[in-house]
Design a protein around this motif. Structure first.
Motif, PDB file in Angstrom:
ATOM      1  N   SER A   1      25.203 -37.347   6.748  1.00 47.99           N
ATOM      2  CA  SER A   1      23.860 -36.782   6.634  1.00 47.99           C
ATOM      3  C   SER A   1      23.692 -35.591   7.569  1.00 47.99           C
ATOM      4  O   SER A   1      22.947 -34.659   7.258  1.00 47.99           O
ATOM      5  CB  SER A   1      22.792 -37.846   6.909  1.00 47.99           C
ATOM      6  N   ASP A   2      24.402 -35.631   8.713  1.00 45.83           N
ATOM      7  CA  ASP A   2      24.339 -34.474   9.626  1.00 45.83           C
ATOM      8  C   ASP A   2      24.963 -33.246   8.973  1.00 45.83           C
ATOM      9  O   ASP A   2      24.424 -32.139   9.079  1.00 45.83           O
ATOM     10  CB  ASP A   2      25.077 -34.782  10.943  1.00 45.83           C
ATOM     11  N   ALA A   3      26.079 -33.432   8.287  1.00 51.45           N
ATOM     12  CA  ALA A   3      26.736 -32.321   7.602  1.00 51.45           C
ATOM     13  C   ALA A   3      25.833 -31.775   6.499  1.00 51.45           C
ATOM     14  O   ALA A   3      25.730 -30.563   6.292  1.00 51.45           O
ATOM     15  CB  ALA A   3      28.081 -32.764   7.026  1.00 51.45           C
ATOM     16  N   TYR A   4      25.153 -32.668   5.789  1.00 50.60           N
ATOM     17  CA  TYR A   4      24.233 -32.268   4.726  1.00 50.60           C
ATOM     18  C   TYR A   4      23.075 -31.446   5.299  1.00 50.60           C
ATOM     19  O   TYR A   4      22.735 -30.368   4.794  1.00 50.60           O
ATOM     20  CB  TYR A   4      23.719 -33.524   4.018  1.00 50.60           C
ATOM     21  N   ALA A   5      22.496 -31.931   6.380  1.00 47.94           N
ATOM     22  CA  ALA A   5      21.383 -31.228   7.028  1.00 47.94           C
ATOM     23  C   ALA A   5      21.847 -29.887   7.576  1.00 47.94           C
ATOM     24  O   ALA A   5      21.138 -28.875   7.452  1.00 47.94           O
ATOM     25  CB  ALA A   5      20.793 -32.100   8.144  1.00 47.94           C
ATOM     26  N   ASP A   6      23.029 -29.863   8.175  1.00 47.16           N
ATOM     27  CA  ASP A   6      23.573 -28.598   8.682  1.00 47.16           C
ATOM     28  C   ASP A   6      23.789 -27.598   7.546  1.00 47.16           C
ATOM     29  O   ASP A   6      23.533 -26.409   7.691  1.00 47.16           O
ATOM     30  CB  ASP A   6      24.889 -28.836   9.426  1.00 47.16           C
ATOM     31  N   GLY A   7      24.249 -28.091   6.426  1.00 44.55           N
ATOM     32  CA  GLY A   7      24.461 -27.229   5.270  1.00 44.55           C
ATOM     33  C   GLY A   7      23.159 -26.608   4.784  1.00 44.55           C
ATOM     34  O   GLY A   7      23.093 -25.426   4.477  1.00 44.55           O
ATOM     35  N   TRP A   8      22.103 -27.443   4.708  1.00 45.41           N
ATOM     36  CA  TRP A   8      20.802 -26.925   4.276  1.00 45.41           C
ATOM     37  C   TRP A   8      20.240 -25.921   5.279  1.00 45.41           C
ATOM     38  O   TRP A   8      19.644 -24.913   4.896  1.00 45.41           O
ATOM     39  CB  TRP A   8      19.810 -28.063   4.053  1.00 45.41           C
ATOM     40  N   ARG A   9      20.454 -26.172   6.558  1.00 50.88           N
ATOM     41  CA  ARG A   9      19.998 -25.218   7.588  1.00 50.88           C
ATOM     42  C   ARG A   9      20.739 -23.893   7.447  1.00 50.88           C
ATOM     43  O   ARG A   9      20.142 -22.815   7.536  1.00 50.88           O
ATOM     44  CB  ARG A   9      20.205 -25.794   8.983  1.00 50.88           C
ATOM     45  N   ALA A  10      22.035 -23.971   7.187  1.00 47.49           N
ATOM     46  CA  ALA A  10      22.827 -22.752   7.017  1.00 47.49           C
ATOM     47  C   ALA A  10      22.351 -21.971   5.787  1.00 47.49           C
ATOM     48  O   ALA A  10      22.231 -20.738   5.826  1.00 47.49           O
ATOM     49  CB  ALA A  10      24.314 -23.100   6.899  1.00 47.49           C
ATOM     50  N   ILE A  11      22.061 -22.696   4.713  1.00 47.76           N
ATOM     51  CA  ILE A  11      21.547 -22.030   3.501  1.00 47.76           C
ATOM     52  C   ILE A  11      20.197 -21.385   3.797  1.00 47.76           C
ATOM     53  O   ILE A  11      19.940 -20.236   3.428  1.00 47.76           O
ATOM     54  CB  ILE A  11      21.447 -23.031   2.331  1.00 47.76           C
ATOM     55  N   HIS A  12      19.325 -22.099   4.475  1.00 51.21           N
ATOM     56  CA  HIS A  12      17.997 -21.578   4.811  1.00 51.21           C
ATOM     57  C   HIS A  12      18.127 -20.333   5.694  1.00 51.21           C
ATOM     58  O   HIS A  12      17.453 -19.317   5.456  1.00 51.21           O
ATOM     59  CB  HIS A  12      17.166 -22.663   5.515  1.00 51.21           C
ATOM     60  N   ASP A  13      18.970 -20.384   6.706  1.00 48.87           N
ATOM     61  CA  ASP A  13      19.172 -19.228   7.597  1.00 48.87           C
ATOM     62  C   ASP A  13      19.716 -18.029   6.823  1.00 48.87           C
ATOM     63  O   ASP A  13      19.283 -16.894   7.026  1.00 48.87           O
ATOM     64  CB  ASP A  13      20.132 -19.585   8.742  1.00 48.87           C
TER      65      ASP A  13
END
Length: 83
Positions: free
Chosen positions: A2-14
């Protein structure tokens, strides 16, 4: 996981935020008019080009590089390799 998933979404958002900033920086280009394709004849008429028939390319071998890089031959235009 779930951390990797959240990090991925943050990277997409950024990345999306950065792209929006880049897009707004190029907004002034939208007002530019479209490029116009002109014939060689039109460019000659306007004095942009000088057409010299029958001049062999070898004639300019001793010319300065600044001049030689501005010379387009019939083969350049025919092949579409002119700069």
């Amino acid at each position: 996981m779930s951390d990797a998933y959240a990090d991925g979404w943050r990277a997409i958002h950024d990345t999306m935020r950065k792209l929006q900033n880049v897009l707004s920086a190029f907004a002034h280009f939208a007002t530019f008019s479209k490029s116009r394709v002109m014939s060689v004849g039109e460019l000659v008429e306007q004095g942009v080009l000088d057409l010299r028939l029958g001049r062999p390319k070898e004639r300019y071998e001793g010319a300065p590089d600044e001049l030689r890089e501005r010379i387009a031959t019939a083969a350049d235009l025919r092949d579409g390799t002119s700069r």
